[in-house]
Design an enzyme around this catalytic site. Structure first.
Site, PDB file in Angstrom:
ATOM      1  N   ALA A   1       0.838  -1.200   0.000  1.00 18.54           N
ATOM      2  CA  ALA A   1       0.000   0.000   0.000  1.00 18.54           C
ATOM      3  C   ALA A   1       0.870   1.246   0.000  1.00 18.54           C
ATOM      4  CB  ALA A   1      -0.921   0.013   1.221  1.00 18.54           C
TER       5      ALA A   1
ATOM      6  N   GLU B   1      -2.559 -12.174  -4.479  1.00 11.48           N
ATOM      7  CA  GLU B   1      -3.894 -12.019  -5.052  1.00 11.48           C
ATOM      8  C   GLU B   1      -4.182 -10.528  -5.128  1.00 11.48           C
ATOM      9  OE1 GLU B   1      -3.836 -15.955  -3.003  1.00 11.48           O
ATOM     10  OE2 GLU B   1      -3.644 -13.953  -2.122  1.00 11.48           O
TER      11      GLU B   1
ATOM     12  N   ASN C   1      -8.727  -3.707  -9.457  1.00 14.25           N
ATOM     13  CA  ASN C   1      -7.573  -2.886  -9.095  1.00 14.25           C
ATOM     14  C   ASN C   1      -6.539  -2.898 -10.219  1.00 14.25           C
ATOM     15  OD1 ASN C   1      -5.543  -1.436  -7.877  1.00 14.25           O
ATOM     16  ND2 ASN C   1      -5.657  -2.535  -5.934  1.00 14.25           N
TER      17      ASN C   1
ATOM     18  N   TYR D   1       2.301  -4.818 -10.677  1.00 13.40           N
ATOM     19  CA  TYR D   1       2.778  -6.204 -10.613  1.00 13.40           C
ATOM     20  C   TYR D   1       3.273  -6.688 -11.974  1.00 13.40           C
ATOM     21  CZ  TYR D   1       0.410  -5.863  -6.130  1.00 13.40           C
ATOM     22  OH  TYR D   1       0.008  -5.462  -4.888  1.00 13.40           O
TER      23      TYR D   1
END
Length: 157
Positions: free
Chosen positions: A77, A110, A115, A122
């Site tokens: 985050a 996951e 998102n 990623y």
């Protein structure tokens, strides 16, 4: 990736960071972790957590569990007001390198189907989508995309 200030550094999370990390967590996730959960994570020998800071101010955090050579990312985050500056990519790359340093042969996570910003991070870091966990998230039953990154390429099975 956007330009980042010279004061940026990534280091291990400490108990002194938990107030700032909890604040970012509250604004980033539906399933907010309690202070006792954070302490459990910090004191667990299987976990590794990093913070990204700018001149001492924590802007993001990330962590994983390392079990049987696989690093399962638990959280990544960045503070809402600091997003879209490349900090999530920088933090994720540092987390992956830390996993390799600790002996991981693969990293997995996951991510919500909706998102897209996290998925881009990623993918930029080398992950590939390898499946779906249907109705994975409790708040809205959204599917999770399962992503993997292998240190030396995907093994033959």
């Amino acid at each position: 990736m956007g330009k980042t200030p010279a004061g940026i550094r990534i280091r291990a999370l400490t108990a002194a960071d938990l107030t700032a990390v909890s604040s970012i967590d509250e604004r980033s996730f539906f399933d907010v972790w309690s202070p006792s959960m954070w302490l459990d994570e910090l004191n667990n020998s299987l976990t590794t957590y990093l913070v990204l800071e700018d001149n001492g101010r924590i802007l993001g955090y990330a962590g994983f569990w390392l079990v049987a050579g696989e690093a399962q990312i638990t959280r990544v985050a960045v503070a809402a007001e600091e997003r879209e500056r490349g900090l999530g990519t920088r933090l994720t790359a540092a987390l992956i390198n830390k996993a390799w340093d600790l002996g991981a042969v693969a990293v997995t996570l996951e991510v919500r189907e909706s998102n897209v910003a996290a998925q881009k991070v990623y993918l930029t870091c080398g992950f590939a989508s390898e499946g779906i966990r249907p109705n994975y998230y409790e708040d809205n039953h959204e599917n999770a995309i399962i992503m993997w990154l292998y240190k030396e390429g995907k093994p033959d099975v």
